[in-house]
Motif scaffolding. Structure first.
Motif, PDB file in Angstrom:
ATOM      1  N   GLN A 286       0.819  -1.223   0.000  1.00 22.35           N
ATOM      2  CA  GLN A 286       0.000   0.000   0.000  1.00 22.35           C
ATOM      3  C   GLN A 286       0.850   1.269   0.000  1.00 22.35           C
ATOM      4  O   GLN A 286       0.445   2.315   0.540  1.00 22.35           O
TER       5      GLN A 286
ATOM      6  N   MET B  45      -0.990   4.191  -1.457  1.00 23.32           N
ATOM      7  CA  MET B  45      -1.989   4.763  -0.549  1.00 23.32           C
ATOM      8  C   MET B  45      -1.331   5.720   0.440  1.00 23.32           C
ATOM      9  O   MET B  45      -1.852   6.816   0.714  1.00 23.32           O
TER      10      MET B  45
ATOM     11  N   LEU C 137     -11.550   5.999   1.650  1.00 28.90           N
ATOM     12  CA  LEU C 137     -10.966   4.699   1.318  1.00 28.90           C
ATOM     13  C   LEU C 137     -12.092   3.704   1.093  1.00 28.90           C
ATOM     14  O   LEU C 137     -12.949   3.518   1.969  1.00 28.90           O
TER      15      LEU C 137
ATOM     16  N   LYS D 166      -7.925  -0.919   6.035  1.00 24.01           N
ATOM     17  CA  LYS D 166      -8.277   0.498   5.853  1.00 24.01           C
ATOM     18  C   LYS D 166      -8.211   1.240   7.185  1.00 24.01           C
ATOM     19  O   LYS D 166      -7.613   2.318   7.289  1.00 24.01           O
TER      20      LYS D 166
ATOM     21  N   THR E   9     -13.810   5.432   5.651  1.00 20.48           N
ATOM     22  CA  THR E   9     -13.753   4.137   4.983  1.00 20.48           C
ATOM     23  C   THR E   9     -15.177   3.738   4.601  1.00 20.48           C
ATOM     24  O   THR E   9     -16.147   4.122   5.268  1.00 20.48           O
TER      25      THR E   9
ATOM     26  N   LEU F 113      -9.821   6.557  -2.770  1.00 20.31           N
ATOM     27  CA  LEU F 113      -8.802   5.557  -3.040  1.00 20.31           C
ATOM     28  C   LEU F 113      -9.404   4.171  -2.915  1.00 20.31           C
ATOM     29  O   LEU F 113     -10.091   3.869  -1.931  1.00 20.31           O
TER      30      LEU F 113
ATOM     31  N   VAL G 147      -8.913   0.417  -2.207  1.00 13.60           N
ATOM     32  CA  VAL G 147      -7.952  -0.439  -1.507  1.00 13.60           C
ATOM     33  C   VAL G 147      -8.126  -1.868  -2.019  1.00 13.60           C
ATOM     34  O   VAL G 147      -9.151  -2.501  -1.764  1.00 13.60           O
TER      35      VAL G 147
ATOM     36  N   PRO H 176      -7.772   9.529  -8.824  1.00 17.11           N
ATOM     37  CA  PRO H 176      -8.259   9.594  -7.433  1.00 17.11           C
ATOM     38  C   PRO H 176      -9.024  10.865  -7.106  1.00 17.11           C
ATOM     39  O   PRO H 176      -9.879  10.858  -6.216  1.00 17.11           O
TER      40      PRO H 176
END
Length: 318
Positions: free
Chosen positions: A24, A27, A43, A51, A148, A172, A174, A284
């Motif tokens: 990641q 990220m 996320l 996350k 999240t 983003l 994940v 993004p």
């Protein structure tokens, strides 16, 4: 703070977060861009992809006051913001702060609460303040939301309102880790009992409030040339004229994209923005702000692919 000092600080933060998070790296880099440009991050990914742990580790490395709200269907706005409670001993109302009064707020599974409660974050994310009973209460200058959410295909989720999505700098995605990364995760955590904590893995604070305050001021040293500004505007305006998009990006998206490009350049140690900064951040920044037309949905078109096509077809400055 100089550009070199910001780059060294970012490298230290990457190293600390890397003690807890396997993979990641992309990220973490984008979280750093959001931190420098004072943006919020959404996320999205399936459960169990770290996350929440990523947000906790990031807050620990930056030394930020961390708050967490678990969004549930029965959550009320007052549970987030707080309320004025009557004190019978003093015969006065006393403000009880909600968990939103922190520096980094983890809005966990934000799309599991109805839109009425989600909207409690709108003013805080835009203006960094909260209004209760007609009185405004400022939030910390470094206030940042890391939310999240589970993919919309999961059961029991509510779509986020467009007005709230537009307040997030990045969305983003994940993914599941690669096989080698997953093996490293199992090796690192498989023998542990109970959920891990960043401090247990050696994650320590590597930034102080003065450094974080100066980090955003470094952007004043980064030149955003007129041709880059016009490139960002052309790219954003192209989303509004695309036949396969029913909703394009807002002027706020253009401002955020330009600001994030400056932050990316600064973290790279450059005092000027190049077109590649804009191209790297376009997906993004834009993916959560665009809505496919009904015909495009039927054809199975992909937002990320459309943004990539727009980036390729929009002439970039030389």
């Amino acid at each position: 703070m100089t550009l070199g000092e910001l780059r060294d600080l970012a490298q230290s933060i990457r190293g600390e977060v890397g003690k807890a998070i396997v993979g990641q790296d992309g990220m973490i880099d984008l979280l750093l861009v959001a931190m420098v440009s004072e943006g919020h991050v959404l996320l999205e990914g399936p459960p169990g992809t770290a996350k929440t742990f990523l947000a906790q580790s990031f807050a620990t490395a930056l030394g930020l006051d961390f708050g967490r709200i678990q969004f549930t269907p029965d959550l009320l706005p007052g549970d987030i913001l707080g309320s004025n409670l009557f004190n019978f001993q003093t015969s006065q109302f006393t403000l009880t702060h909600g968990p939103i009064f922190c520096e980094l707020l983890l809005a966990d599974e934000i799309n599991r609460t109805p839109p009425k409660t989600q909207a409690a974050l709108l003013e805080a994310m835009q203006e960094r303040r909260v209004t209760l009973d007609g009185e405004s209460h400022p939030l910390p200058d470094r206030f940042m939301v890391v939310a999240t959410q589970n993919p919309i295909e999961n059961q029991g989720v509510y779509p986020l309102p467009e007005a709230q999505l537009d307040r997030f700098l990045f969305k983003l995605l994940v993914p599941y880790p690669e096989e080698s990364e997953e093996a490293a995760i199992v090796t690192r955590y498989g023998s542990r009992s109970g959920p891990p904590r960043p401090a247990d893995l050696g994650v320590t604070k590597v930034a102080d409030p003065a450094q974080l305050a100066n980090a955003s001021r470094v952007l004043d040293q980064v030149t955003l040339a007129d041709d880059i500004v016009h490139y960002v505007v052309r790219l954003v305006r192209a989303t509004r004229d695309h036949a396969e998009l029913s909703v394009g990006a807002s002027p706020r998206a253009a401002v955020m994209l330009a600001n994030a490009a400056q932050a990316r350049a600064a973290l790279d140690g450059r005092n000027y923005v190049i077109p590649d900064d804009v191209k790297a951040l376009a997906i993004p920044v834009l993916r959560h702000r665009l809505t496919l037309s009904p015909a495009a949905e039927i054809e199975g078109r992909d937002i990320e692919a459309l943004v990539s096509e727009l980036v390729e077809s929009t002439e970039a400055p030389r």
